[in-house]
Write an enzyme that holds these catalytic residues in place. Structure first.
Site, short mmCIF file in Angstrom:
data_model
loop_
_atom_site.label_atom_id
_atom_site.label_comp_id
_atom_site.label_asym_id
_atom_site.label_seq_id
_atom_site.Cartn_x
_atom_site.Cartn_y
_atom_site.Cartn_z
N SER A 43 0.78 -13.42 60.90
CA SER A 43 1.52 -12.16 60.95
C SER A 43 2.32 -11.98 62.22
O SER A 43 3.30 -11.24 62.25
CB SER A 43 0.57 -10.97 60.77
OG SER A 43 -0.43 -11.00 61.77
N HIS A 249 -0.61 -5.24 66.27
CA HIS A 249 0.51 -6.17 66.21
C HIS A 249 1.62 -5.66 67.13
O HIS A 249 1.66 -4.48 67.46
CB HIS A 249 1.05 -6.30 64.78
CG HIS A 249 0.16 -7.07 63.87
ND1 HIS A 249 -0.95 -6.51 63.26
CD2 HIS A 249 0.21 -8.36 63.44
CE1 HIS A 249 -1.54 -7.43 62.52
NE2 HIS A 249 -0.86 -8.55 62.61
#
Length: 267
Positions: A43, A249
């Protein structure tokens, strides 16, 4: 179930616990407009946390591969990076994108292998000692299982793309360790230190195996220094309820000002 637990359980994480500068394996063309570029990985390569995510792999044109593509206009660009990818799934589902004409390959991988998502859940919901024990569990896997997995992954990338320059990027150190408060469902300082220490060890292992494979290593921790979660100017999302997958993230700024310069410096 609390909102924090729900968000954590939904994480499709591909980051590190998180968290490769060698000699080039092969010389790429001097003019990037001639390059055929393929982005592999998890990701952090697919662009989770940035705007514009789509599909089951949550790919975004505003992750660092897409930003590099827009800035350099290579001859071809393809991202097969996928949120949740491990070294095993990269080898089984992403390598078909490579061939002898590939000039540039970038990859972040390894965070999911050592169980980052489950570590974040444990560290959020348990005690400081419980968090430290969970990080130690991931580090045991890093030591015992990951050398063979990293070596096989890098060996197969080179076999599929024998003429490519391969850049392996690391993971940021996630947390500011000094801020006394870390927001909604935030980590204590001891928990942040445990997770950050795990990220340092993960990066060390990735770097060693990437350089042994003859790949270029790019350590993003310098670019992200001073921009950890809980700090005054974070370039990473903390716990995010909507969408939960953005949690832990990089933000759009993190990809633009952290990952992209780190990639450029390796090239």
């Amino acid at each position: 179930m609390s909102r924090a637990t729900t968000a954590l359980a939904c994480l499709i994480s591909s980051i590190a616990l998180t968290i490769a500068t060698a000699t080039p394996a092969a010389a790429a063309a001097a003019d990037s407009s001639d390059w055929d570029y393929v982005a592999l990985g998890d990701s952090y390569s697919s662009g989770v946390g940035a705007s514009g995510q789509s599909g089951i792999c949550l790919r975004s044109p505003n992750g660092y591969p897409g930003l590099w593509d827009k800035a350099n206009d290579p001859a071809t660009f393809r991202s097969v990076a996928c949120s949740g990818a491990t070294t095993d799934t990269l080898r089984s589902s992403q390598l078909s994108a490579l061939n002898s004409s590939t000039d540039l390959v970038t990859v972040t991988i390894g965070g999911n292998d050592v169980g980052f998502a489950s570590t974040i859940i444990t560290c959020t919901l348990s005690s400081d000692s419980g968090c430290a024990a969970k990080v130690a569990e991931g580090m045991k896997k890093l030591k015992e299982q990951m050398p063979a997995k990293f070596n096989a992954t890098y060996r197969e990338i080179r076999a599929k793309a024998p003429n490519a320059t391969v850049v392996v990027l690391g993971y940021p150190i996630l947390f500011d360790e000094n801020a006394p408060s870390c927001g909604f469902a935030g980590m204590s300082i001891p928990k942040r230190k445990s997770i950050n220490a795990g990220a340092v060890e993960l990066n060390k292992a990735i770097k060693a195996h990437a350089q042994a494979a003859g790949f270029r290593w790019s350590d993003v921790s310098d670019e992200f220094a001073g921009h950890g979660i809980c700090g005054p100017s974070p370039w990473l999302h903390g716990l995010t309820v909507l969408p939960p997958t953005d949690s832990f993230h990089p933000t759009g700024t993190g990809y633009q000002s952290g990952y992209l310069p780190a990639l450029n410096s390796a090239l």
